[in-house]
Scaffold this motif. Structure first.
Motif, mmCIF file in Angstrom:
data_model
loop_
_atom_site.group_PDB
_atom_site.id
_atom_site.type_symbol
_atom_site.label_atom_id
_atom_site.label_comp_id
_atom_site.label_asym_id
_atom_site.label_seq_id
_atom_site.Cartn_x
_atom_site.Cartn_y
_atom_site.Cartn_z
ATOM 1 N N ARG A 246 37.818 38.418 39.049
ATOM 2 C CA ARG A 246 38.218 39.784 38.679
ATOM 3 C C ARG A 246 38.624 40.585 39.920
ATOM 4 N NH1 ARG A 246 36.387 44.757 38.709
ATOM 5 N NH2 ARG A 246 34.453 44.132 39.755
ATOM 6 N N ILE A 247 37.820 40.501 40.986
ATOM 7 C CA ILE A 247 38.132 41.247 42.200
ATOM 8 C C ILE A 247 39.436 40.746 42.813
ATOM 9 C CG2 ILE A 247 37.352 41.723 44.549
ATOM 10 C CD1 ILE A 247 34.484 41.631 43.503
ATOM 11 N N LEU B 88 42.682 43.016 43.500
ATOM 12 C CA LEU B 88 43.280 43.132 44.834
ATOM 13 C C LEU B 88 44.758 42.763 44.800
ATOM 14 C CD1 LEU B 88 40.514 41.635 47.157
ATOM 15 C CD2 LEU B 88 41.305 43.996 47.116
ATOM 16 N N HIS B 89 45.068 41.713 44.058
ATOM 17 C CA HIS B 89 46.458 41.277 43.992
ATOM 18 C C HIS B 89 47.323 42.280 43.233
ATOM 19 C CE1 HIS B 89 49.893 39.071 42.220
ATOM 20 N NE2 HIS B 89 49.899 38.414 43.387
ATOM 21 N N GLU C 92 46.581 45.552 42.230
ATOM 22 C CA GLU C 92 46.520 46.965 42.599
ATOM 23 C C GLU C 92 46.818 47.173 44.093
ATOM 24 O OE1 GLU C 92 46.226 49.228 40.364
ATOM 25 O OE2 GLU C 92 45.819 47.866 38.688
ATOM 26 N N VAL C 93 45.932 46.656 44.925
ATOM 27 C CA VAL C 93 46.083 46.890 46.366
ATOM 28 C C VAL C 93 47.336 46.210 46.900
ATOM 29 C CG1 VAL C 93 44.987 46.637 48.625
ATOM 30 C CG2 VAL C 93 43.587 47.106 46.601
ATOM 31 N N GLY C 94 47.553 44.960 46.515
ATOM 32 C CA GLY C 94 48.712 44.242 47.014
ATOM 33 C C GLY C 94 50.026 44.894 46.618
ATOM 34 N N GLN C 95 50.123 45.295 45.353
ATOM 35 C CA GLN C 95 51.355 45.938 44.903
ATOM 36 C C GLN C 95 51.565 47.292 45.585
ATOM 37 O OE1 GLN C 95 53.574 44.433 43.095
ATOM 38 N NE2 GLN C 95 52.283 42.625 42.812
ATOM 39 N N VAL D 84 44.870 40.989 52.948
ATOM 40 C CA VAL D 84 44.480 41.139 51.541
ATOM 41 C C VAL D 84 44.787 39.855 50.776
ATOM 42 C CG1 VAL D 84 45.036 42.332 49.388
ATOM 43 C CG2 VAL D 84 44.662 43.647 51.482
ATOM 44 N N ARG D 85 45.972 39.279 51.002
ATOM 45 C CA ARG D 85 46.325 38.039 50.322
ATOM 46 C C ARG D 85 45.395 36.905 50.724
ATOM 47 N NH1 ARG D 85 52.838 38.806 51.317
ATOM 48 N NH2 ARG D 85 53.231 40.155 49.501
#
Length: 357
Positions: free
Chosen positions: A125-126, A130-131, A133-136, A174-175
């Motif tokens: 889920r995390i 991250l992919h 929300e944060v990544g985009q 992040v990736r």
């Protein structure tokens, strides 16, 4: 025979033997007692006491073994049992203790399975958040910075380019965190590809020289077993880089005798088994999840090998064209170890069928 009658019989044997010796031995006791007679009596008493101690130790040996097992038993190392012979009280206590251990091991395995499955679900889920929300968001920031840099004056453009690089490095981090939380390549391409990607990534970030030796005809494994093997390698490489002060690591995988055998061997400073941390205990719990057994023993001269059931070293991984894959070492892809450093052998043995019923 109950414990009471066993102790009574042991003392009866000693006293009976002493009485027989007094009756048939050519020994008399004078009044007053002379020195030679006193020496004989004291010697006989000493012999009786020694014989009594020896027989009592023999009779109470099962209780001593049970006490030692009680003080050393570890539910993460299942299968520790004592043989129970006969029908006396001691045998009944041992059988009861063995049954209690069996029940506790089953309960521990079930609870560990629930915790680990919940942990993997939370990791997934995390990683997804991250992919998505944060990544985009960071990708959108990069695009905005690029547009701003194109329209900015030369003096400001340099600063914007620096911010772009910082943002791009953060996006790569992040990736990388997403891949460590949930290895998508494991689901898409399988265990060997996932381990290859993991070792290359860790070699790049830590400077470790990692050799891969994977069997070419590995059998199909269920997803749980593949994930456990992946996490064991991940934790072992992390320990080698952070704590073992290692320079070279060998990751090997092969099938043998109905099991999959994974080994991770480093040339580090070894590990102190009594000081096992959360990482190693987590590996043990994961091994129990698939019905495997993880052992960690000193391996002087060989570094720190980590082996999950069903894995052992074979041929070095190769890249297209027959070349050694990136991150391998030679000769033979084996990691060596500097003299004077204690190693550790870690081995996980798990059946090919995965978790036991």
């Amino acid at each position: 025979m109950s414990l009471f009658w066993r102790i009574f019989a042991l003392n009866a044997v000693v006293l009976g033997t002493a009485t027989a010796l007094l009756l048939w031995a050519p020994v008399t006791v004078s009044v007053p007692v002379v020195l030679t007679e006193a020496v004989i009596l004291v010697g006989g008493l000493a012999v009786m006491l020694v014989a009594n101690v020896a027989l009592l130790r023999l009779g109470l040996a099962p209780l001593e073994r049970l006490t030692r097992l009680m003080t050393t038993v570890d539910l993460l190392r299942p299968g520790q049992r004592l043989p129970a012979h006969g029908g006396g009280e001691v045998a009944e206590v041992i059988r009861t203790f063995n049954a209690m251990l069996e029940r506790l091991e089953q309960e521990r395995a079930a609870s560990s399975a629930r915790v680990l499955l919940a942990q993997e679900a939370e990791r997934r889920r995390i990683a997804q958040e991250l992919h998505d929300e944060v990544g985009q968001s960071m990708t959108a920031i990069l695009l905005g910075l690029k547009r701003a840099a194109d329209d900015a004056p030369e003096a400001l453009r340099r600063d914007l380019h620096e911010v772009q690089e910082i943002t791009r490095d953060s996006l790569d981090e992040v990736r990388r965190l997403v891949r460590r939380l949930r290895p998508g390549v494991l689901d898409d391409l399988g265990l060997v590809s996932a381990l290859t990607s993991l070792t290359e990534e860790i070699a790049t970030h830590t400077g470790l020289k990692i050799a891969r030796r994977f069997d070419a005809d590995l059998p199909a494994l269920d997803p749980e077993t593949e994930l456990v093997l992946y996490r064991v390698v991940q934790e072992s490489l992390t320990n080698a880089a952070r704590h073992a002060d290692a320079e070279r690591v060998t990751v090997a995988l092969r099938a043998a005798d109905g099991a999959v055998v994974l080994s991770v061997t480093d040339d580090g400073c070894g590990i102190n088994a009594p000081c096992e941390g959360a990482g190693i205990r987590g590996m043990r719990e994961r091994a129990l999840l698939i019905g495997g057994t993880l052992t960690i023993t000193p391996a002087a001269g060989t570094g720190t090998p980590v082996a999950p059931a069903g894995t052992r070293a074979t041929t070095p991984a190769t890249a297209p064209g027959g070349r050694l894959a990136a991150g391998t070492t030679t000769p033979g892809g084996l990691a060596t170890r500097p003299a004077g450093r204690a190693g550790t052998h870690v081995r996980l043995t798990a059946p090919l069928s995965g978790k036991q019923p």
